[in-house]
Design a protein around this motif. Structure first.
Motif, PDB file in Angstrom:
ATOM      1  N   ASN A   1     141.220  57.145  56.203  1.00 57.50           N
ATOM      2  CA  ASN A   1     140.720  56.982  56.720  1.00 57.50           C
ATOM      3  C   ASN A   1     140.885  55.372  56.564  1.00 57.50           C
ATOM      4  OD1 ASN A   1     140.260  56.178  54.430  1.00 57.50           O
ATOM      5  ND2 ASN A   1     138.000  55.877  54.495  1.00 57.50           N
ATOM      6  N   GLY A   2     142.482  55.335  56.881  1.00 60.12           N
ATOM      7  CA  GLY A   2     143.220  53.937  56.933  1.00 60.12           C
ATOM      8  C   GLY A   2     143.461  53.502  55.384  1.00 60.12           C
ATOM      9  N   CYS A   3     144.237  52.261  55.197  1.00 60.94           N
ATOM     10  CA  CYS A   3     144.625  52.034  54.208  1.00 60.94           C
ATOM     11  C   CYS A   3     143.860  51.371  52.844  1.00 60.94           C
ATOM     12  CB  CYS A   3     145.816  50.342  54.821  1.00 60.94           C
ATOM     13  SG  CYS A   3     145.855  49.374  53.036  1.00 60.94           S
ATOM     14  N   ILE A   4     144.836  51.768  51.632  1.00 62.63           N
ATOM     15  CA  ILE A   4     143.527  52.444  50.682  1.00 62.63           C
ATOM     16  C   ILE A   4     142.855  50.621  50.739  1.00 62.63           C
ATOM     17  CG2 ILE A   4     144.864  51.333  48.458  1.00 62.63           C
ATOM     18  CD1 ILE A   4     144.547  53.727  46.825  1.00 62.63           C
ATOM     19  N   CYS A   5     144.093  50.065  50.711  1.00 59.35           N
ATOM     20  CA  CYS A   5     143.371  48.268  50.363  1.00 59.35           C
ATOM     21  C   CYS A   5     142.302  47.641  51.569  1.00 59.35           C
ATOM     22  CB  CYS A   5     144.150  47.359  50.397  1.00 59.35           C
ATOM     23  SG  CYS A   5     145.778  47.183  51.559  1.00 59.35           S
ATOM     24  N   CYS A   6     141.606  48.923  52.129  1.00 56.81           N
ATOM     25  CA  CYS A   6     140.837  48.239  53.667  1.00 56.81           C
ATOM     26  C   CYS A   6     139.612  48.881  52.764  1.00 56.81           C
ATOM     27  CB  CYS A   6     140.782  48.913  54.731  1.00 56.81           C
ATOM     28  SG  CYS A   6     142.386  48.348  55.313  1.00 56.81           S
ATOM     29  N   THR A   7     139.221  50.156  53.068  1.00 55.91           N
ATOM     30  CA  THR A   7     138.197  50.515  52.306  1.00 55.91           C
ATOM     31  C   THR A   7     138.081  51.151  50.565  1.00 55.91           C
ATOM     32  OG1 THR A   7     138.749  52.824  53.460  1.00 55.91           O
ATOM     33  CG2 THR A   7     137.301  50.922  54.291  1.00 55.91           C
ATOM     34  N   VAL A   8     138.805  51.086  50.192  1.00 55.60           N
ATOM     35  CA  VAL A   8     139.528  51.393  49.026  1.00 55.60           C
ATOM     36  C   VAL A   8     137.858  52.038  48.050  1.00 55.60           C
ATOM     37  CG1 VAL A   8     140.159  48.915  47.802  1.00 55.60           C
ATOM     38  CG2 VAL A   8     140.443  51.844  47.306  1.00 55.60           C
ATOM     39  N   ARG A   9     137.322  50.725  47.789  1.00 50.87           N
ATOM     40  CA  ARG A   9     136.182  51.402  46.530  1.00 50.87           C
ATOM     41  C   ARG A   9     135.606  52.085  46.543  1.00 50.87           C
ATOM     42  NH1 ARG A   9     135.934  44.559  45.355  1.00 50.87           N
ATOM     43  NH2 ARG A   9     137.892  44.971  44.338  1.00 50.87           N
ATOM     44  N   GLY A  10     134.091  51.987  47.976  1.00 49.50           N
ATOM     45  CA  GLY A  10     133.564  52.678  48.340  1.00 49.50           C
ATOM     46  C   GLY A  10     134.231  54.439  48.497  1.00 49.50           C
ATOM     47  N   ASP A  11     135.841  54.232  49.152  1.00 50.10           N
ATOM     48  CA  ASP A  11     135.722  55.966  49.067  1.00 50.10           C
ATOM     49  C   ASP A  11     136.022  56.291  47.663  1.00 50.10           C
ATOM     50  OD1 ASP A  11     136.052  56.147  51.983  1.00 50.10           O
ATOM     51  OD2 ASP A  11     138.402  55.312  52.521  1.00 50.10           O
ATOM     52  N   LEU A  12     137.175  55.303  47.354  1.00 48.03           N
ATOM     53  CA  LEU A  12     137.848  55.599  45.654  1.00 48.03           C
ATOM     54  C   LEU A  12     136.914  55.919  44.572  1.00 48.03           C
ATOM     55  CD1 LEU A  12     140.302  56.475  44.003  1.00 48.03           C
ATOM     56  CD2 LEU A  12     140.363  53.922  43.294  1.00 48.03           C
ATOM     57  N   ILE A  13     135.261  55.407  45.152  1.00 47.52           N
ATOM     58  CA  ILE A  13     134.050  55.879  44.106  1.00 47.52           C
ATOM     59  C   ILE A  13     133.388  57.193  44.197  1.00 47.52           C
ATOM     60  CG2 ILE A  13     131.757  54.939  44.186  1.00 47.52           C
ATOM     61  CD1 ILE A  13     133.033  52.491  43.205  1.00 47.52           C
ATOM     62  N   ARG A  14     133.938  57.266  46.124  1.00 54.76           N
ATOM     63  CA  ARG A  14     132.936  58.507  46.500  1.00 54.76           C
ATOM     64  C   ARG A  14     133.746  59.767  45.909  1.00 54.76           C
ATOM     65  NH1 ARG A  14     133.844  61.546  50.671  1.00 54.76           N
ATOM     66  NH2 ARG A  14     135.047  59.730  51.195  1.00 54.76           N
ATOM     67  N   ILE A  15     134.884  59.652  45.901  1.00 51.48           N
ATOM     68  CA  ILE A  15     135.760  61.208  45.969  1.00 51.48           C
ATOM     69  C   ILE A  15     135.956  61.158  44.300  1.00 51.48           C
ATOM     70  CG2 ILE A  15     138.509  61.665  45.535  1.00 51.48           C
ATOM     71  CD1 ILE A  15     138.518  60.049  48.231  1.00 51.48           C
ATOM     72  N   ILE A  16     135.656  59.905  43.800  1.00 51.13           N
ATOM     73  CA  ILE A  16     135.765  60.517  42.380  1.00 51.13           C
ATOM     74  C   ILE A  16     134.500  60.705  41.480  1.00 51.13           C
ATOM     75  CG2 ILE A  16     135.662  58.931  39.648  1.00 51.13           C
ATOM     76  CD1 ILE A  16     137.461  57.294  40.682  1.00 51.13           C
ATOM     77  N   GLY A  17     133.451  60.551  42.424  1.00 50.34           N
ATOM     78  CA  GLY A  17     132.295  61.417  41.874  1.00 50.34           C
ATOM     79  C   GLY A  17     132.159  62.952  42.503  1.00 50.34           C
ATOM     80  N   ASN A  18     132.722  62.717  43.575  1.00 49.56           N
ATOM     81  CA  ASN A  18     133.238  64.356  43.711  1.00 49.56           C
ATOM     82  C   ASN A  18     133.690  64.963  42.549  1.00 49.56           C
ATOM     83  OD1 ASN A  18     131.071  63.895  46.140  1.00 49.56           O
ATOM     84  ND2 ASN A  18     132.610  63.920  47.349  1.00 49.56           N
ATOM     85  N   LEU A  19     134.713  64.493  42.579  1.00 51.99           N
ATOM     86  CA  LEU A  19     135.939  65.379  41.165  1.00 51.99           C
ATOM     87  C   LEU A  19     135.088  65.590  40.197  1.00 51.99           C
ATOM     88  CD1 LEU A  19     138.719  65.815  42.082  1.00 51.99           C
ATOM     89  CD2 LEU A  19     139.418  63.444  40.736  1.00 51.99           C
ATOM     90  N   MET A  20     133.713  64.815  39.844  1.00 50.60           N
ATOM     91  CA  MET A  20     133.562  64.839  38.397  1.00 50.60           C
ATOM     92  C   MET A  20     132.688  66.213  38.726  1.00 50.60           C
ATOM     93  SD  MET A  20     135.207  62.084  36.509  1.00 50.60           S
ATOM     94  CE  MET A  20     134.685  62.588  35.303  1.00 50.60           C
ATOM     95  N   LYS A  21     132.069  66.607  39.916  1.00 46.81           N
ATOM     96  CA  LYS A  21     130.975  67.555  39.236  1.00 46.81           C
ATOM     97  C   LYS A  21     131.857  68.687  38.670  1.00 46.81           C
ATOM     98  CE  LYS A  21     128.190  65.799  43.463  1.00 46.81           C
ATOM     99  NZ  LYS A  21     128.413  65.524  44.705  1.00 46.81           N
ATOM    100  N   ARG A  22     133.359  68.614  39.458  1.00 47.63           N
ATOM    101  CA  ARG A  22     134.791  69.811  38.251  1.00 47.63           C
ATOM    102  C   ARG A  22     135.067  69.211  37.476  1.00 47.63           C
ATOM    103  NH1 ARG A  22     136.343  70.831  44.517  1.00 47.63           N
ATOM    104  NH2 ARG A  22     135.393  68.305  44.727  1.00 47.63           N
ATOM    105  N   ARG A  23     134.348  68.890  36.469  1.00 43.65           N
ATOM    106  CA  ARG A  23     134.752  67.794  35.424  1.00 43.65           C
ATOM    107  C   ARG A  23     135.735  68.946  34.246  1.00 43.65           C
ATOM    108  NH1 ARG A  23     137.641  66.515  32.674  1.00 43.65           N
ATOM    109  NH2 ARG A  23     137.710  65.170  30.321  1.00 43.65           N
ATOM    110  N   ASN A  24     135.467  69.980  34.397  1.00 38.97           N
ATOM    111  CA  ASN A  24     135.767  71.150  33.780  1.00 38.97           C
ATOM    112  C   ASN A  24     137.106  72.028  34.220  1.00 38.97           C
ATOM    113  OD1 ASN A  24     134.726  72.502  35.896  1.00 38.97           O
ATOM    114  ND2 ASN A  24     134.240  74.366  34.898  1.00 38.97           N
ATOM    115  N   LYS A  25     137.720  71.458  35.969  1.00 38.79           N
ATOM    116  CA  LYS A  25     139.232  72.170  36.441  1.00 38.79           C
ATOM    117  C   LYS A  25     140.271  71.063  35.503  1.00 38.79           C
ATOM    118  CE  LYS A  25     137.677  74.993  39.299  1.00 38.79           C
ATOM    119  NZ  LYS A  25     136.065  74.887  39.253  1.00 38.79           N
ATOM    120  N   PHE A  26     140.216  69.352  35.637  1.00 39.02           N
ATOM    121  CA  PHE A  26     141.187  68.681  35.422  1.00 39.02           C
ATOM    122  C   PHE A  26     140.780  67.843  34.061  1.00 39.02           C
ATOM    123  CE2 PHE A  26     137.885  67.056  38.105  1.00 39.02           C
ATOM    124  CZ  PHE A  26     137.893  65.524  37.373  1.00 39.02           C
TER     125      PHE A  26
END
Length: 323
Positions: free
Chosen positions: A68-93
């Motif tokens: 959804n465009g440049c990381i500096c425009c909407t980064v925090r919300g996106d990053l926090i959401r993606i990391i949140g989803n990622l952390m549900k699979r914490r055992n994978k990485f």
């Protein structure tokens, strides 16, 4: 921070670098080399279609792409959401790499690790790694994005060294040092570098001592009138904790947008432990560190990296904080 908590946090490497510098080549190395780590990758794309994603070698790692465009425009919300989803699979990485677009100012990504408590408790910003195209960087030297990427780096890969002479490399390294005194510089071809120079280096971590390169101030480090510079203050003696706190606060209030990074170790009067701090723009984080060793002479070391910094003013302001 409690040692156990420190162990549980997932280290994160932020990869940045101007367009065409070799970031994707480096990312492919991280994904394919034998380093014993399972790396989850967040690829950020500029624009709707993720072209870079097709360049990333298909591996078992999961690639999360922000389209959804440049990381500096909407980064925090996106990053926090993606990391949140990622952390549900914490055992994978056990490590996360975030590749930013070549046109991004890395600051908002770095700031996410300062401002979000949930992220702070689960993740550890390990290092900001910037890939620099040794052949073409001087054509983009005036671009603010290129300067900011160098200024924010903990580790710099001076890439494509096979395309330039040794003398050109030395000059380029000297100019980079003038902008960033704290980054470790590795000269590379095809972004080939030992993985332990990149992953798990703890270069952004406050508990690690600062390593200023004392030589960068000597000779003619400032003969180029760059807008982005690196200023190191090294002063013996002790500082008044309250005065230094006020001084730094005022500095960030008035010049915070121009101060990309600051990092320091302070010898606070009446304290037997070192105080370490670092800041990104207006955000500041500091804590008591280990006790001074008997072999050390307690002193104060500060590095400021930013635009339009006045060295004489910074030096005078800090000296007023000395006891």
């Amino acid at each position: 921070m409690v040692a156990g908590m420190e162990q549980d946090r997932v280290p994160v490497t932020v990869l940045t670098g101007y367009l065409g510098s070799g970031k994707t080549t480096l990312l492919n190395r991280i994904l394919t080399e034998e380093h014993g780590k399972k790396v989850a990758v967040i690829v950020n794309e500029f624009g709707e279609v993720g072209i870079d994603n097709q360049l990333v070698i298909d591996t078992d790692e999961e690639i999360f792409e922000m389209n959804n465009g440049c990381i500096c425009c909407t980064v925090r919300g996106d990053l926090i959401r993606i990391i949140g989803n990622l952390m549900k699979r914490r055992n994978k990485f056990d490590h996360i790499a975030i590749e930013t677009t070549g046109l991004a100012d890395p600051a908002p990504v770095i700031q996410t690790f300062f401002v979000d408590e949930d992220i702070q408790s689960k993740l550890l910003l390990d290092a900001v790694v910037t890939v620099v195209d040794a052949k073409h960087i001087l054509q983009h030297w005036e671009a603010s994005e290129a300067q900011e990427q160098i200024a924010f780096a903990d580790v710099i890969l001076l890439n494509k060294i096979d395309l330039v002479s040794e003398a050109e490399l030395d000059e380029l390294e000297r100019r980079i040092r003038g902008m960033n005194a704290i980054a470790k510089i590795h000269r590379t071809q095809d972004a080939a570098v030992e993985m332990d120079a990149l992953l798990g280096v703890r270069a952004f971590d406050l508990s690690r001592a600062m390593e200023i390169d004392p030589n960068f101030l000597t000779e003619d480090a400032h003969e180029h009138d760059e807008t982005v510079t690196s200023i190191a203050l090294v002063e013996p003696g002790a500082v008044d904790g309250e005065k230094v706190h006020e001084w730094l606060g005022e500095l960030l209030r008035t010049q915070g947008t121009d101060i990309f990074r600051m990092k320091g170790i302070l010898n606070i009067a009446g304290e037997s432990n070192r105080f370490v701090f670092q800041g990104v723009h207006m955000l500041f984080d500091g804590n008591r560190d280990r006790p001074w060793k008997s072999t050390e002479t307690p002193k104060n070391e500060l590095v400021f990296i930013g635009r339009n910094l006045n060295e004489a003013e910074l030096r005078a302001g800090f000296k007023r904080c000395l006891v």
